[in-house]
Scaffold this motif. Structure first.
Motif, PDB file in Angstrom:
ATOM      1  N   ARG A 105       5.926  40.093  11.479  1.00 33.28           N
ATOM      2  CA  ARG A 105       5.724  39.329   9.975  1.00 33.28           C
ATOM      3  C   ARG A 105       4.225  39.518   9.568  1.00 33.28           C
ATOM      4  O   ARG A 105       3.975  39.772   8.351  1.00 33.28           O
ATOM      5  CB  ARG A 105       6.362  38.102   9.742  1.00 33.28           C
ATOM      6  CG  ARG A 105       7.753  37.954  10.005  1.00 33.28           C
ATOM      7  CD  ARG A 105       8.139  36.381   9.603  1.00 33.28           C
ATOM      8  NE  ARG A 105       7.758  36.066   8.225  1.00 33.28           N
ATOM      9  CZ  ARG A 105       8.236  34.924   7.575  1.00 33.28           C
ATOM     10  NH1 ARG A 105       8.992  34.101   8.197  1.00 33.28           N
ATOM     11  NH2 ARG A 105       7.611  34.705   6.537  1.00 33.28           N
ATOM     12  N   ARG A 113       8.821  38.624  16.914  1.00 31.11           N
ATOM     13  CA  ARG A 113       9.099  38.410  15.465  1.00 31.11           C
ATOM     14  C   ARG A 113       8.148  37.706  14.458  1.00 31.11           C
ATOM     15  O   ARG A 113       7.830  38.397  13.499  1.00 31.11           O
ATOM     16  CB  ARG A 113      10.619  37.659  15.442  1.00 31.11           C
ATOM     17  CG  ARG A 113      11.906  38.199  15.419  1.00 31.11           C
ATOM     18  CD  ARG A 113      13.114  37.696  15.259  1.00 31.11           C
ATOM     19  NE  ARG A 113      14.362  38.420  15.046  1.00 31.11           N
ATOM     20  CZ  ARG A 113      14.655  38.763  13.917  1.00 31.11           C
ATOM     21  NH1 ARG A 113      14.279  38.657  12.912  1.00 31.11           N
ATOM     22  NH2 ARG A 113      15.739  39.475  13.929  1.00 31.11           N
ATOM     23  N   SER A 149      17.271  36.130   0.481  1.00 29.79           N
ATOM     24  CA  SER A 149      18.627  37.169   0.164  1.00 29.79           C
ATOM     25  C   SER A 149      19.286  36.901  -1.197  1.00 29.79           C
ATOM     26  O   SER A 149      18.772  35.918  -1.877  1.00 29.79           O
ATOM     27  CB  SER A 149      19.708  36.659   1.216  1.00 29.79           C
ATOM     28  OG  SER A 149      19.975  35.345   1.286  1.00 29.79           O
ATOM     29  N   ARG A 161      15.463  40.330   4.384  1.00 27.69           N
ATOM     30  CA  ARG A 161      16.755  39.833   5.039  1.00 27.69           C
ATOM     31  C   ARG A 161      16.579  39.967   6.531  1.00 27.69           C
ATOM     32  O   ARG A 161      16.973  38.827   7.154  1.00 27.69           O
ATOM     33  CB  ARG A 161      17.552  41.011   4.490  1.00 27.69           C
ATOM     34  CG  ARG A 161      18.057  41.034   2.943  1.00 27.69           C
ATOM     35  CD  ARG A 161      19.209  41.977   2.850  1.00 27.69           C
ATOM     36  NE  ARG A 161      19.487  42.143   1.367  1.00 27.69           N
ATOM     37  CZ  ARG A 161      19.183  42.978   0.510  1.00 27.69           C
ATOM     38  NH1 ARG A 161      18.759  44.252   1.052  1.00 27.69           N
ATOM     39  NH2 ARG A 161      19.185  43.046  -1.021  1.00 27.69           N
ATOM     40  N   VAL A 162      15.953  40.857   7.049  1.00 25.97           N
ATOM     41  CA  VAL A 162      15.860  40.766   8.527  1.00 25.97           C
ATOM     42  C   VAL A 162      15.073  39.514   9.049  1.00 25.97           C
ATOM     43  O   VAL A 162      15.622  38.868  10.070  1.00 25.97           O
ATOM     44  CB  VAL A 162      15.045  42.122   9.095  1.00 25.97           C
ATOM     45  CG1 VAL A 162      14.803  42.026  10.707  1.00 25.97           C
ATOM     46  CG2 VAL A 162      15.973  43.323   8.683  1.00 25.97           C
ATOM     47  N   HIS A 163      14.235  39.205   8.287  1.00 25.00           N
ATOM     48  CA  HIS A 163      13.301  38.028   8.808  1.00 25.00           C
ATOM     49  C   HIS A 163      13.924  36.667   8.074  1.00 25.00           C
ATOM     50  O   HIS A 163      13.220  35.623   8.268  1.00 25.00           O
ATOM     51  CB  HIS A 163      11.886  38.233   8.426  1.00 25.00           C
ATOM     52  CG  HIS A 163      11.323  39.178   9.360  1.00 25.00           C
ATOM     53  ND1 HIS A 163      10.744  38.892  10.633  1.00 25.00           N
ATOM     54  CD2 HIS A 163      11.209  40.597   9.577  1.00 25.00           C
ATOM     55  CE1 HIS A 163      10.145  39.860  11.460  1.00 25.00           C
ATOM     56  NE2 HIS A 163      10.402  41.243  10.443  1.00 25.00           N
ATOM     57  N   ARG A 164      15.002  36.816   7.423  1.00 28.40           N
ATOM     58  CA  ARG A 164      15.671  35.608   6.731  1.00 28.40           C
ATOM     59  C   ARG A 164      14.775  34.907   6.132  1.00 28.40           C
ATOM     60  O   ARG A 164      14.466  33.572   5.691  1.00 28.40           O
ATOM     61  CB  ARG A 164      16.053  34.614   7.715  1.00 28.40           C
ATOM     62  CG  ARG A 164      17.346  35.295   8.675  1.00 28.40           C
ATOM     63  CD  ARG A 164      17.751  34.349   9.735  1.00 28.40           C
ATOM     64  NE  ARG A 164      18.824  35.218  10.705  1.00 28.40           N
ATOM     65  CZ  ARG A 164      19.323  34.627  11.556  1.00 28.40           C
ATOM     66  NH1 ARG A 164      19.220  33.503  11.777  1.00 28.40           N
ATOM     67  NH2 ARG A 164      20.160  35.171  12.441  1.00 28.40           N
ATOM     68  N   VAL A 165      13.797  35.526   5.134  1.00 26.49           N
ATOM     69  CA  VAL A 165      12.901  35.081   3.959  1.00 26.49           C
ATOM     70  C   VAL A 165      13.641  34.839   2.782  1.00 26.49           C
ATOM     71  O   VAL A 165      13.412  33.771   2.277  1.00 26.49           O
ATOM     72  CB  VAL A 165      11.736  36.104   3.950  1.00 26.49           C
ATOM     73  CG1 VAL A 165      10.683  35.287   2.907  1.00 26.49           C
ATOM     74  CG2 VAL A 165      10.971  36.124   5.068  1.00 26.49           C
TER      75      VAL A 165
END
Length: 341
Positions: A92, A88, A126, A120-124
């Motif tokens: 990035r 992960r 939303s 969103r996938v890497h929760r940076v």
């Protein structure tokens, strides 16, 4: 350029040839022992004929494909056999720009959601924060932020590729792998996209691995150029010296049939027409893989595989009998060739 951001060591990728549901009748050697370094802030171009393994190599470097053997290091960390969870942070840092802007965007999703998905996938980010970042990304690549609710089919090819670039930059990567990013675009649009990529590189401090078959494009955007043939790296050098005095007979032949490289200065290149076709990668010839088509091959070339070796400062080649060697060894290394088109 003092830091090696990515290092590939003897990367090999084979694909099985199936003769039935459970029978393997051969192996396609798509990438055969490629080693290279990518320096921070540079653009490394990789060129070669279709089927030479350029895109497969790129997908191995970003771990979209597992390696058959070899090693890939990113910032001195071995990422070759990391699990999906462990990959992960690596994901990035390295992002892809795909060749076909028509196929790389989901036609059922709005473009704003497509660009926001990495966030969103890497929760940076939303919600409203993600939407604001997407608006900024659209402005960064020269698109109107009011178009976020549209679908991909409502954009031109050049605009779709800008959307793909915005998606690749969403996570602020260090390295961007561009897999023939302009080959599917009209000639009039190619220069716009390439200039945008150059501007973004200067502005964001990006490093590019630029895959292409258009030698003219690679010459303008690349600091260094690597030439691949039948899954192998046969020559690597800074762009200007390589184009002025190619060492490998294959590189020389490629340049001789590219009219876009004739700038009217100096003597015109003699056209070199190669005989035969590219060998089947599942049955590679012995010795040098290029010897069946090489106009200067000798008996040694048929029996002994040439190793990639340095023959002049910054110039490496896999050939027993390099061309233009005197010119290469007498000329000092040149600076990068990237710039506006």
């Amino acid at each position: 350029m003092s830091e090696v951001i990515l290092k590939a060591s003897d990367v090999v990728k084979h694909f099985p040839l199936r003769g039935g549901p459970s029978r393997q009748r051969g192996t396609v050697q798509a990438v055969a022992g490629v080693s290279l370094d990518i320096w921070r802030g540079e653009t490394l171009g990789i060129v070669g004929e279709s089927g030479c393994g350029k895109s497969t190599l790129a997908r191995c470097l970003v771990r979209l494909l597992p390696l058959t053997s070899g090693r890939v290091e990113f910032r001195d960390a071995d990422v070759t056999r990391l699990s999906r969870r462990q990959l992960r942070p690596y994901r990035r840092e390295i992002q892809l720009i795909f060749q076909d802007p028509y196929a790389s965007l989901n036609p059922r999703r709005r473009v704003g959601d497509i660009v926001a998905e990495p966030l969103r996938v890497h929760r940076v980010a939303s919600g409203a924060a993600a939407e604001q970042q997407v608006r900024e990304l659209f402005e960064l690549v020269g698109l109107d932020p009011t178009c976020l609710s549209r679908y991909p089919h409502e954009f031109s090819g050049g605009q779709r590729q800008r959307i793909g670039i915005a998606r690749a930059l969403a996570l602020r990567p260090s390295l961007v792998v561009a897999d023939e990013p302009v080959s599917a675009l009209d000639v009039s649009v190619q220069a716009q996209v390439l200039n945008l990529m150059s501007e973004l590189q200067d502005r964001l401090g990006l490093t590019y691995l630029f895959i292409a078959h258009d030698l003219g494009v690679v010459r303008h955007v690349s600091d260094r150029v690597g030439v691949m043939y039948l899954g192998e790296l046969v020559e690597l050098a800074e762009a200007d010296p390589l184009y002025a005095a190619p060492l490998h007979p294959y590189t020389e032949a490629l340049l001789s049939v590219s009219p876009e490289l004739d700038d009217g200065e100096g003597p015109a290149r003699d056209r070199i027409v190669l005989s035969g076709d590219v060998p089947d990668p599942s049955h590679k010839p012995s010795g040098c893989p290029f010897h069946p088509r090489c106009p200067v091959a000798e008996e040694r070339c048929r029996k002994e595989h040439p190793e990639l070796r340095e023959v002049a400062p910054g110039r490496v080649v896999a050939c027993h009998f390099p061309r233009n060697l005197e010119a290469a060894t007498s000329a000092p290394p040149a600076g990068g060739s990237s710039g506006q088109l």
